[in-house]
Design a protein around this motif. Structure first.
Motif, PDB file in Angstrom:
ATOM      1  N   ALA A 140      32.972  47.737  30.265  1.00  0.00           N
ATOM      2  CA  ALA A 140      32.924  48.320  31.601  1.00  0.00           C
ATOM      3  C   ALA A 140      33.099  49.835  31.488  1.00  0.00           C
ATOM      4  N   SER A 141      33.909  50.435  32.362  1.00  0.00           N
ATOM      5  CA  SER A 141      34.173  51.871  32.301  1.00  0.00           C
ATOM      6  C   SER A 141      35.266  52.219  33.292  1.00  0.00           C
ATOM      7  N   VAL A 142      36.005  53.273  32.977  1.00  0.00           N
ATOM      8  CA  VAL A 142      36.955  53.810  33.940  1.00  0.00           C
ATOM      9  C   VAL A 142      36.227  54.270  35.202  1.00  0.00           C
ATOM     10  N   ALA A 143      34.947  54.617  35.058  1.00  0.00           N
ATOM     11  CA  ALA A 143      34.150  55.039  36.210  1.00  0.00           C
ATOM     12  C   ALA A 143      33.973  53.929  37.229  1.00  0.00           C
ATOM     13  N   GLY A 144      34.290  52.690  36.849  1.00  0.00           N
ATOM     14  CA  GLY A 144      34.195  51.581  37.784  1.00  0.00           C
ATOM     15  C   GLY A 144      35.434  51.386  38.634  1.00  0.00           C
ATOM     16  N   VAL A 145      36.479  52.190  38.378  1.00  0.00           N
ATOM     17  CA  VAL A 145      37.725  52.049  39.138  1.00  0.00           C
ATOM     18  C   VAL A 145      37.578  52.647  40.534  1.00  0.00           C
TER      19      VAL A 145
END
Length: 269
Positions: free
Chosen positions: A144-149
């Motif tokens: 996933a990614s921290v950008a999905g938070v």
């Protein structure tokens, strides 16, 4: 006993670093990318003793048929994998004011989210059939990614796709988690922060806690081995992610309204 690992997006960046890490562990690898010649070039950089364990496939994660063909070929050659890593992804800046960017939105979602589904689907049934009580039938890993938070300005497509991956993996984890007298699968979500890869090298803004790809791969492989449900790498970005998650909307909006944006790239092949 060496593992069998299937990795998408293995031609560069995080995927290639993971492939190198698992190759060093003596794993048998199924490596997937659209450019199979790049995979073959990568395999030649590995020690000779490791090359015969690498099986390369030209496939596009946006195509269910393409991924099933690669999965079936790998299973026939190397057997059912122990670990399947859905890593393939793209990141581009987008602007909803531009009609042409709708194609970029669709391409990002098809690659980053549907690509995870297309990667896992051929393996889930056989893995569950192999599972026994107390012994999961395999491990599904979603990158996933921290950008999905939280939604990032200028990265609506990427943030939405990675948020979808986080929720997808959570659903699969609950759905397939082993229970007493019920076989199941391990499901691991890894959310990278800023990792030094070709995807991030042209970002025109500061990237705090930037982590080398090989170091990320070591940490990620360890988390996968331990069956960690969810982890952010590097750990410092995990703290940032938790703070962002609980930040009030009005404060988040004010803080990020003028944040630097990833350059647009509406044309995606």
């Amino acid at each position: 006993m060496s593992q069998t690992v299937f990795i998408t997006g293995a031609s560069s960046g995080i995927g290639q670093a993971l492939a190198r890490q698992y190759a060093a562990q003596g794993a048998t690898l199924g490596l997937v990318a659209r450019r199979v010649e790049v995979l073959h070039d990568f395999v030649q950089t590995l020690p000779a003793s490791m090359r015969s364990r690498c099986h390369c496939y030209a496939a596009d994660v946006r195509s269910a048929d393409s991924m099933r063909a690669a999965a079936d070929s790998f299973i026939a050659t190397a057997g059912l994998p122990d670990v399947v890593i859905a890593n393939a992804g793209i990141s581009v800046g987008t602007d909803l004011r531009e009609p042409g960017d709708l194609k970029a939105f669709a391409a990002v979602m098809d690659t980053n989210w549907m690509g995870v589904l297309h990667t896992f689907q051929p393996f889930v049934g056989p893995m569950l059939a192999r599972a026994m009580p107390g012994q999961p039938g395999g491990t599904l890993v979603g990158i996933a990614s921290v950008a999905g938070v939280r939604g990032l300005p200028g990265a609506a497509a990427y943030s939405a796709s990675k948020s979808a991956v986080i929720k997808l993996m959570e659903s699969l984890r609950v759905e397939f988690s082993p229970r007493k007298n019920r076989p199941g699968l391990r499901v691991v979500t890894i959310a990278p922060g800023y990792i030094r890869t070709p995807m991030t090298e042209h970002n025109p803004y500061p990237m705090p806690f930037l982590m080398p790809a090989d170091r990320f791969a070591q940490k990620a492989a360890n988390a996968i081995h331990r069956g960690v449900r969810f982890t952010v790498l590097p750990w410092q970005m995990g703290i940032v992610a938790k703070l962002l998650h609980v930040l009030p909307r009005w404060l988040y909006d004010m803080a990020f309204a003028r944040a630097p944006r990833k350059p647009r790239k509406p044309e995606i092949s």
